[in-house]
Design a protein around this motif. Structure first.
Motif, mmCIF file in Angstrom:
data_model
loop_
_atom_site.group_PDB
_atom_site.id
_atom_site.type_symbol
_atom_site.label_atom_id
_atom_site.label_comp_id
_atom_site.label_asym_id
_atom_site.label_seq_id
_atom_site.Cartn_x
_atom_site.Cartn_y
_atom_site.Cartn_z
ATOM 1 N N PRO A 208 46.546 -23.060 -21.436
ATOM 2 C CA PRO A 208 47.211 -24.351 -21.201
ATOM 3 C C PRO A 208 48.211 -24.663 -22.308
ATOM 4 C CG PRO A 208 44.816 -24.620 -21.360
ATOM 5 C CD PRO A 208 45.132 -23.181 -21.638
ATOM 6 N N ALA A 209 49.237 -25.413 -21.960
ATOM 7 C CA ALA A 209 50.238 -25.831 -22.948
ATOM 8 C C ALA A 209 49.603 -26.801 -23.925
ATOM 9 C CB ALA A 209 51.422 -26.469 -22.240
ATOM 10 N N GLU A 210 50.095 -26.799 -25.134
ATOM 11 C CA GLU A 210 49.601 -27.730 -26.138
ATOM 12 C C GLU A 210 50.079 -29.135 -25.821
ATOM 13 O OE1 GLU A 210 47.610 -27.300 -28.867
ATOM 14 O OE2 GLU A 210 47.249 -25.296 -28.067
ATOM 15 N N PRO A 211 49.173 -30.120 -25.777
ATOM 16 C CA PRO A 211 49.629 -31.488 -25.522
ATOM 17 C C PRO A 211 50.545 -31.979 -26.643
ATOM 18 C CG PRO A 211 47.232 -31.415 -25.786
ATOM 19 C CD PRO A 211 47.756 -30.029 -25.945
ATOM 20 N N GLY A 212 51.622 -32.599 -26.259
ATOM 21 C CA GLY A 212 52.525 -33.157 -27.246
ATOM 22 C C GLY A 212 53.438 -32.146 -27.902
ATOM 23 N N GLY A 213 53.266 -30.870 -27.576
ATOM 24 C CA GLY A 213 54.109 -29.838 -28.154
ATOM 25 C C GLY A 213 55.461 -29.791 -27.471
ATOM 26 N N PRO A 214 56.437 -29.163 -28.096
ATOM 27 C CA PRO A 214 57.767 -29.082 -27.486
ATOM 28 C C PRO A 214 57.748 -28.173 -26.277
ATOM 29 C CG PRO A 214 57.672 -27.753 -29.475
ATOM 30 C CD PRO A 214 56.373 -28.505 -29.388
ATOM 31 N N VAL A 215 58.604 -28.462 -25.318
ATOM 32 C CA VAL A 215 58.770 -27.629 -24.142
ATOM 33 C C VAL A 215 60.076 -26.881 -24.327
ATOM 34 C CG1 VAL A 215 59.107 -27.608 -21.650
ATOM 35 C CG2 VAL A 215 57.528 -29.240 -22.679
ATOM 36 N N LEU A 216 59.976 -25.569 -24.345
ATOM 37 C CA LEU A 216 61.156 -24.729 -24.540
ATOM 38 C C LEU A 216 61.619 -24.202 -23.204
ATOM 39 C CD1 LEU A 216 59.932 -22.741 -27.679
ATOM 40 C CD2 LEU A 216 61.357 -24.782 -27.597
ATOM 41 N N LEU A 217 62.853 -24.469 -22.859
ATOM 42 C CA LEU A 217 63.424 -23.992 -21.613
ATOM 43 C C LEU A 217 64.151 -22.691 -21.844
ATOM 44 C CD1 LEU A 217 64.849 -27.358 -20.273
ATOM 45 C CD2 LEU A 217 62.720 -26.260 -19.650
ATOM 46 N N ALA B 138 41.172 -43.301 -8.923
ATOM 47 C CA ALA B 138 41.017 -43.001 -10.349
ATOM 48 C C ALA B 138 41.999 -43.836 -11.166
ATOM 49 C CB ALA B 138 41.263 -41.520 -10.604
ATOM 50 N N VAL B 139 41.597 -44.149 -12.378
ATOM 51 C CA VAL B 139 42.446 -44.929 -13.278
ATOM 52 C C VAL B 139 43.474 -44.028 -13.962
ATOM 53 C CG1 VAL B 139 42.435 -46.422 -15.314
ATOM 54 C CG2 VAL B 139 40.597 -46.588 -13.643
ATOM 55 N N VAL B 140 43.082 -42.797 -14.246
ATOM 56 C CA VAL B 140 43.982 -41.824 -14.867
ATOM 57 C C VAL B 140 43.958 -40.535 -14.052
ATOM 58 C CG1 VAL B 140 43.703 -42.714 -17.211
ATOM 59 C CG2 VAL B 140 42.235 -40.882 -16.420
ATOM 60 N N VAL B 141 45.015 -39.745 -14.197
ATOM 61 C CA VAL B 141 45.059 -38.430 -13.567
ATOM 62 C C VAL B 141 44.288 -37.480 -14.477
ATOM 63 C CG1 VAL B 141 46.544 -36.545 -12.801
ATOM 64 C CG2 VAL B 141 47.292 -38.916 -12.522
ATOM 65 N N ASP B 142 43.223 -36.916 -13.937
ATOM 66 C CA ASP B 142 42.415 -35.993 -14.728
ATOM 67 C C ASP B 142 42.722 -34.554 -14.328
ATOM 68 O OD1 ASP B 142 41.193 -35.770 -12.268
ATOM 69 O OD2 ASP B 142 39.243 -36.536 -12.917
ATOM 70 N N VAL B 143 42.040 -33.624 -14.977
ATOM 71 C CA VAL B 143 42.303 -32.211 -14.734
ATOM 72 C C VAL B 143 41.948 -31.824 -13.303
ATOM 73 C CG1 VAL B 143 40.092 -31.307 -15.572
ATOM 74 C CG2 VAL B 143 42.153 -29.929 -15.790
ATOM 75 N N GLU B 144 40.981 -32.463 -12.694
ATOM 76 C CA GLU B 144 40.611 -32.161 -11.313
ATOM 77 C C GLU B 144 41.777 -32.449 -10.365
ATOM 78 O OE1 GLU B 144 37.429 -33.601 -7.930
ATOM 79 O OE2 GLU B 144 36.958 -33.962 -10.029
ATOM 80 N N ALA B 145 42.426 -33.591 -10.535
ATOM 81 C CA ALA B 145 43.592 -33.926 -9.709
ATOM 82 C C ALA B 145 44.740 -32.965 -9.988
ATOM 83 C CB ALA B 145 44.025 -35.365 -9.963
ATOM 84 N N ALA B 146 44.927 -32.593 -11.238
ATOM 85 C CA ALA B 146 45.992 -31.655 -11.597
ATOM 86 C C ALA B 146 45.767 -30.294 -10.944
ATOM 87 C CB ALA B 146 46.079 -31.506 -13.117
ATOM 88 N N PHE C 20 48.165 -40.003 -17.406
ATOM 89 C CA PHE C 20 47.632 -38.639 -17.348
ATOM 90 C C PHE C 20 46.812 -38.379 -18.602
ATOM 91 C CE2 PHE C 20 51.189 -38.529 -14.526
ATOM 92 C CZ PHE C 20 50.935 -37.534 -13.601
ATOM 93 N N ASP C 21 45.622 -37.777 -18.434
ATOM 94 C CA ASP C 21 44.881 -37.417 -19.641
ATOM 95 C C ASP C 21 45.474 -36.133 -20.229
ATOM 96 O OD1 ASP C 21 43.640 -35.171 -18.428
ATOM 97 O OD2 ASP C 21 41.747 -36.204 -18.106
ATOM 98 N N ASP C 22 45.152 -35.865 -21.486
ATOM 99 C CA ASP C 22 45.774 -34.741 -22.204
ATOM 100 C C ASP C 22 45.531 -33.400 -21.531
ATOM 101 O OD1 ASP C 22 46.837 -36.411 -24.113
ATOM 102 O OD2 ASP C 22 45.231 -36.073 -25.575
ATOM 103 N N GLU C 23 44.328 -33.189 -21.024
ATOM 104 C CA GLU C 23 44.016 -31.908 -20.391
ATOM 105 C C GLU C 23 44.827 -31.710 -19.111
ATOM 106 O OE1 GLU C 23 40.148 -29.185 -19.228
ATOM 107 O OE2 GLU C 23 39.854 -31.283 -19.773
ATOM 108 N N ALA C 24 45.008 -32.775 -18.330
ATOM 109 C CA ALA C 24 45.810 -32.684 -17.109
ATOM 110 C C ALA C 24 47.264 -32.351 -17.449
ATOM 111 C CB ALA C 24 45.736 -33.984 -16.320
#
Length: 70
Positions: free
Chosen positions: A60-69, A37-45, A2-6
């Motif tokens: 959008p959520a920050e890539p690599g940031g923590p997910v708070l439940l 496609a080789v990677v999942v891009d934002v269009e597929a998302a 998955f790319d970062d934007e997706a």
């Protein structure tokens, strides 16, 4: 895979609910594979979100940031 934007779009739209995130990511992966496609891009998302009747988050959520439940 998955790319970062997706990842940001999917994470932001799923609201921290693992089951929703898994369904959305799996569908996005399937859509990307169908399109050879080789990677999942934002269009597929975004297409996956649309098919599941989910709305992208305003911010959008920050890539690599923590997910708070809740």
């Amino acid at each position: 895979v998955f790319d970062d934007e997706a990842v940001s779009v999917i994470a932001g739209a799923c609201g921290g609910v693992p089951r929703v995130l898994n369904r959305t990511a799996a569908l996005a992966l399937e859509l990307a594979a169908d399109g050879r496609a080789v990677v999942v891009d934002v269009e597929a998302a975004l297409e996956a979100l649309d098919r599941l009747d989910l709305e992208p988050a305003d911010e959008p959520a920050e890539p690599g940031g923590p997910v708070l439940l809740p």
